[in-house]
Design a protein around this motif. Structure first.
Motif, PDB file in Angstrom:
ATOM      1  N   ASP A 263      -2.860   2.783   6.111  1.00 23.20           N
ATOM      2  CA  ASP A 263      -2.047   3.811   5.472  1.00 23.20           C
ATOM      3  C   ASP A 263      -1.856   3.600   3.974  1.00 23.20           C
ATOM      4  O   ASP A 263      -1.554   4.556   3.257  1.00 23.20           O
ATOM      5  N   TRP A 264      -2.002   2.375   3.490  1.00 20.34           N
ATOM      6  CA  TRP A 264      -1.711   2.112   2.088  1.00 20.34           C
ATOM      7  C   TRP A 264      -2.295   0.774   1.643  1.00 20.34           C
ATOM      8  O   TRP A 264      -2.633  -0.086   2.463  1.00 20.34           O
ATOM      9  N   VAL A 265      -2.397   0.628   0.310  1.00 18.90           N
ATOM     10  CA  VAL A 265      -2.679  -0.658  -0.330  1.00 18.90           C
ATOM     11  C   VAL A 265      -1.551  -0.895  -1.324  1.00 18.90           C
ATOM     12  O   VAL A 265      -1.154   0.027  -2.051  1.00 18.90           O
ATOM     13  N   ALA A 266      -1.022  -2.107  -1.370  1.00 19.79           N
ATOM     14  CA  ALA A 266       0.067  -2.410  -2.287  1.00 19.79           C
ATOM     15  C   ALA A 266      -0.144  -3.784  -2.895  1.00 19.79           C
ATOM     16  O   ALA A 266      -0.778  -4.661  -2.289  1.00 19.79           O
ATOM     17  N   TYR A 271       5.979 -11.283  -2.565  1.00 21.20           N
ATOM     18  CA  TYR A 271       5.935 -10.570  -1.290  1.00 21.20           C
ATOM     19  C   TYR A 271       7.201  -9.781  -1.018  1.00 21.20           C
ATOM     20  O   TYR A 271       7.157  -8.723  -0.379  1.00 21.20           O
ATOM     21  N   ARG A 272       8.352 -10.250  -1.489  1.00 19.19           N
ATOM     22  CA  ARG A 272       9.602  -9.560  -1.146  1.00 19.19           C
ATOM     23  C   ARG A 272       9.613  -8.108  -1.606  1.00 19.19           C
ATOM     24  O   ARG A 272      10.338  -7.281  -1.055  1.00 19.19           O
ATOM     25  N   PRO A 278       6.344   0.454   5.208  1.00 20.12           N
ATOM     26  CA  PRO A 278       6.137   0.757   6.635  1.00 20.12           C
ATOM     27  C   PRO A 278       4.849   0.115   7.159  1.00 20.12           C
ATOM     28  O   PRO A 278       3.787   0.245   6.554  1.00 20.12           O
ATOM     29  N   GLY A 279       4.961  -0.609   8.246  1.00 15.25           N
ATOM     30  CA  GLY A 279       3.792  -1.239   8.844  1.00 15.25           C
ATOM     31  C   GLY A 279       3.365  -2.532   8.190  1.00 15.25           C
ATOM     32  O   GLY A 279       2.283  -3.048   8.496  1.00 15.25           O
ATOM     33  N   VAL A 280       4.193  -3.111   7.314  1.00 18.18           N
ATOM     34  CA  VAL A 280       3.786  -4.322   6.602  1.00 18.18           C
ATOM     35  C   VAL A 280       3.564  -5.486   7.562  1.00 18.18           C
ATOM     36  O   VAL A 280       2.768  -6.396   7.276  1.00 18.18           O
TER      37      VAL A 280
END
Length: 298
Positions: A263-266, A271-272, A278-280
């Motif tokens: 769903d995503w790249v971040a 890390y915090r 969502p879904g991490v």
């Protein structure tokens, strides 16, 4: 010490939550830099309506209504304007470069925070959480966002020194670290006709990357050239409306973490800043390797 955050959404169902998620990421990095902050948001239809050029200006002494009237007259076509805290956001049914030229003619002393299609760049001095509230960042939508919290080391705490540096169309760069040879590279770029808005070392990196992209290189090649040219310690996130890239220096002493799901790249300095996404818990998470360019495209 500064904080970097970035979020590239793959799932359109998450687009309405971009600002909410980005604001949470930015707030978690406040203790890495509470001098100033900034964000670049790609795809918010309220701030940057689809199909219209967008220009974001700082240090404009005018109401939104007066600015719209003045730039409309200079451009010869209607211009919409809104003030988001201290940033004047102009949009028009024309390309961003044409709108930018008209805006510069009307407000020659203004600082250009960013310009292009589908991009809004907001910058300010103060605590990042306070700035995010003043911008109403949590209400923004879109497919990609980049943010920065600054602890000033190389230049004064002013809007011109805040990140992101968005010096090319739809381009954005944020930086944690310090370039040690930026003065010499700045002189070379100035000699080739490049204009600078600040003495910030990060702006030198942004102008360098923008020049590489303008010469037809892709973002991966541009960042590899930056690694070969710049000395110092750095983690960089570079984006345009369709891409998102991360690179660290050869020693990689500045922290960075990347997380990826369907769903995503971040990415973030710590890390915090990713823990609420969502879904991490199911994400692939890793620390980027030195001088390896990680890039994703829409």
């Amino acid at each position: 010490m500064c904080g970097i955050v970035g979020l590239h959404l793959r799932n359109p169902d998450l687009y309405p939550r971009l600002g909410e998620l980005l604001a949470g990421m930015l707030g978690e990095m406040q203790d890495r830099g509470a001098d100033s902050a900034g964000v670049a948001v790609y795809g918010d239809p309220k701030w940057a309506p689809p199909g219209r050029g967008c220009v974001c200006l700082l240090e404009v002494v005018a109401t939104a209504e007066d600015a719209a009237a003045a730039v409309s007259e200079a451009l010869g076509t209607p211009v919409s304007a809104r003030l988001i805290d201290e940033t004047l956001v102009l949009t028009a049914d024309t390309d961003a470069e044409t709108l930018l030229a008209a805006a510069r003619g009307v407000f020659p002393q203004a600082l250009v925070a960013g310009f292009g299609r589908d991009i809004t760049v907001l910058k300010g001095v103060g605590a990042p959480r306070d700035l995010a509230q003043r911008w109403d960042l949590a209400a923004a939508s879109g497919w990609q966002g980049v943010g920065h919290t600054r602890m000033a080391t190389e230049s004064a705490v002013t809007p011109s020194g805040a990140h992101p540096f968005a010096v090319g169309p739809e381009q954005c760069l944020v930086h944690n670290g310090s370039f040690s040879n930026h003065a010499g590279i700045r002189r070379e770029l100035r000699a080739s006709g490049v204009h600078f808005d600040s003495e910030n070392d990060t702006e030198v990196g942004a102008r360098f990357v923008a020049a590489q992209l303008a010469a037809g290189r892709d973002v991966e090649t541009a960042l590899k050239e930056l690694c070969a040219t710049f000395d110092g310690f750095y983690t960089l996130l570079v984006s345009n409306r369709d891409s998102f890239a991360v690179v660290r220096d050869a020693i990689a002493c500045k922290p960075a973490v990347i997380a990826e799901t369907d769903d995503w790249v971040a990415m973030a300095s710590e890390y915090r800043a990713l823990a609420h996404l969502p879904g991490v818990s199911d994400a692939r998470i890793w620390e980027p390797e030195p001088e390896v360019v990680y890039a994703w495209t829409r």
